[in-house]
Design a protein around this motif. Structure first.
Motif, mmCIF file in Angstrom:
data_model
loop_
_atom_site.group_PDB
_atom_site.id
_atom_site.type_symbol
_atom_site.label_atom_id
_atom_site.label_comp_id
_atom_site.label_asym_id
_atom_site.label_seq_id
_atom_site.Cartn_x
_atom_site.Cartn_y
_atom_site.Cartn_z
ATOM 1 N N ARG A 213 0.829 -1.200 0.000
ATOM 2 C CA ARG A 213 0.000 0.000 0.000
ATOM 3 C C ARG A 213 0.868 1.257 0.000
ATOM 4 O O ARG A 213 0.618 2.197 -0.762
ATOM 5 C CB ARG A 213 -0.925 0.012 1.217
ATOM 6 N N LEU B 32 0.874 4.102 -2.912
ATOM 7 C CA LEU B 32 0.555 5.481 -2.540
ATOM 8 C C LEU B 32 1.683 6.425 -2.912
ATOM 9 O O LEU B 32 1.447 7.537 -3.405
ATOM 10 C CB LEU B 32 0.265 5.563 -1.037
ATOM 11 N N ARG C 1 1.388 9.860 -5.318
ATOM 12 C CA ARG C 1 1.197 10.955 -4.369
ATOM 13 C C ARG C 1 1.080 12.317 -5.037
ATOM 14 O O ARG C 1 0.451 13.237 -4.485
ATOM 15 C CB ARG C 1 2.336 10.966 -3.351
ATOM 16 N N ALA D 283 -4.799 7.488 -5.313
ATOM 17 C CA ALA D 283 -4.388 7.553 -3.907
ATOM 18 C C ALA D 283 -5.577 7.355 -2.978
ATOM 19 O O ALA D 283 -5.474 6.648 -1.954
ATOM 20 C CB ALA D 283 -3.701 8.885 -3.628
ATOM 21 N N ALA E 14 -5.752 4.235 -0.402
ATOM 22 C CA ALA E 14 -5.788 4.554 1.023
ATOM 23 C C ALA E 14 -6.974 3.906 1.718
ATOM 24 O O ALA E 14 -6.921 3.621 2.921
ATOM 25 C CB ALA E 14 -5.832 6.068 1.211
#
Length: 345
Positions: free
Chosen positions: A232, A236, A240, A247, A251
């Motif tokens: 993860r 991410l 970003r 994202a 998340a």
């Protein structure tokens, strides 16, 4: 009746057993894993050519019942701008790899195929009248022919040709995840593909309103054993700086994340010898970009059975099978590699 030893109980092996049964050839599947298989947490799409192969062996309904349609693709840039919309016509069917394993194995068993789990092939030799195969538990089994449907790291490929090339790392890791809810209000039967600034992202939402996603991340090495939370973080980090939904979706994902290095096999010089033959990834592995790995394996299964039914001699049958399948599969592997490079940043 001819008996086939099928090495590998994944998509290629199980579909081959079903297809052989339709032409009067019995088989036993020897599956190395006690249950499931590698990469079972991933999802895939069976495209129209794969569904046509399943319909030919009257196994399409089981896959349709366990999947949902893939009717279109929308392409976006890193800023969320729409680049292109395409239809998938005829539609494909999206499902988890584990579901596809399960429905094909259940169909094979229903038709009288035996699946021996936890039995890994060690070696095999061609003998007068057939094949002698030695398994890791010390047992020996014999059959009239042996089908190597044992995947990317095929043992059978090297038994047929000790100099056969191994898998080629594509320079990417592929990560799959499942986020609760429809995070960005998608159309259920459409794939949304994002050309991010660092990596490629795709997502879709089936009828249960759970967002299924994948990411292709540039990488130069095979990953060690990585925990879901570490995958993860990697995904991410790759998205970003992008304003798209990647994202947010990642998340919102819990522990339902799996990842692995991506490999392909552009060509395999020898697909068969006197009594052993390759099918699926053992012969022609493609990167996931073209979404054709499962469909190619299903086409292999049906084509091999058809050729065995049409030719009394194994070598002639294998020659006919290879002549029908080599060119289209190698073209697809090359096309998939090119598509994957477009998503690499």
């Amino acid at each position: 009746m001819t008996t086939a030893l099928i090495i590998g109980g994944g998509i290629a092996g199980t579909a081959t057993a079903i297809a052989l049964r339709t032409v009067g050839i019995s088989s036993v599947i020897y599956e190395a894993y006690p249950s499931g298989g590698a990469d079972a947490g991933a999802f895939l799409t069976v495209m129209h050519n794969g569904m046509a192969a399943l319909q030919e062996i009257e196994a399409g309904r089981a896959v349709t019942d366990g999947s949902y349609p893939a009717r279109g693709v929308s392409l976006f840039d890193a800023g969320g701008g729409l680049l292109e919309q395409r239809s998938i016509d005829p539609p494909g069917r999206t499902l988890t790899r584990a579901t596809l394993y399960r429905v094909l194995q259940a169909e094979a068993v229903r038709r009288g195929v035996r699946i021996d789990r936890g039995r890994r092939l060690v070696s095999a030799t061609v003998e007068a009248g057939g094949v002698r195969a030695s398994l890791a538990d010390g047992s020996v089994v014999r059959g009239d022919l042996l089908v190597g449907a044992d995947g990317l790291h095929s043992v059978v490929r090297r038994l047929i040709d000790p100099d056969a090339p191994g898998p080629r790392h594509t320079g990417q890791h592929v990560v799959y995840g499942y986020a609760a809810g429809d995070r960005v209000h998608t159309v259920p039967d459409t794939y949304h593909m994002v050309f991010g600034s660092r990596a490629f992202f795709g997502y879709t939402t089936p009828a249960d309103r759970c967002t299924w996603w994948f990411a292709r991340l540039p990488a130069t090495e095979s990953p060690p054993r990585i925990r879901p939370e570490d995958w993860r973080h990697r995904v991410l980090d790759a998205f970003r700086d992008d304003s798209g939904p990647a994202a947010e979706i990642v998340a919102a994902t819990g522990e339902d994340i799996v990842g692995s290095a991506s490999y392909d096999i552009p060509t395999t010089p020898k697909w068969h010898n006197g009594s052993m033959v390759l099918a699926g990834d053992a012969a022609h592995a493609a990167s996931p970009a073209a979404a054709q790995g499962a469909s190619m394996a299903l086409e292999d299964a049906v084509t091999l059975a058809r050729c065995l039914a049409a030719h009394g001699d194994l070598r002639n049958a294998f020659d006919a099978y290879e002549s029908l399948r080599r060119e289209p599969t190698e073209e697809t592997v090359a096309a998939s590699a090119q598509l994957a490079s477009r998503g690499r940043r």
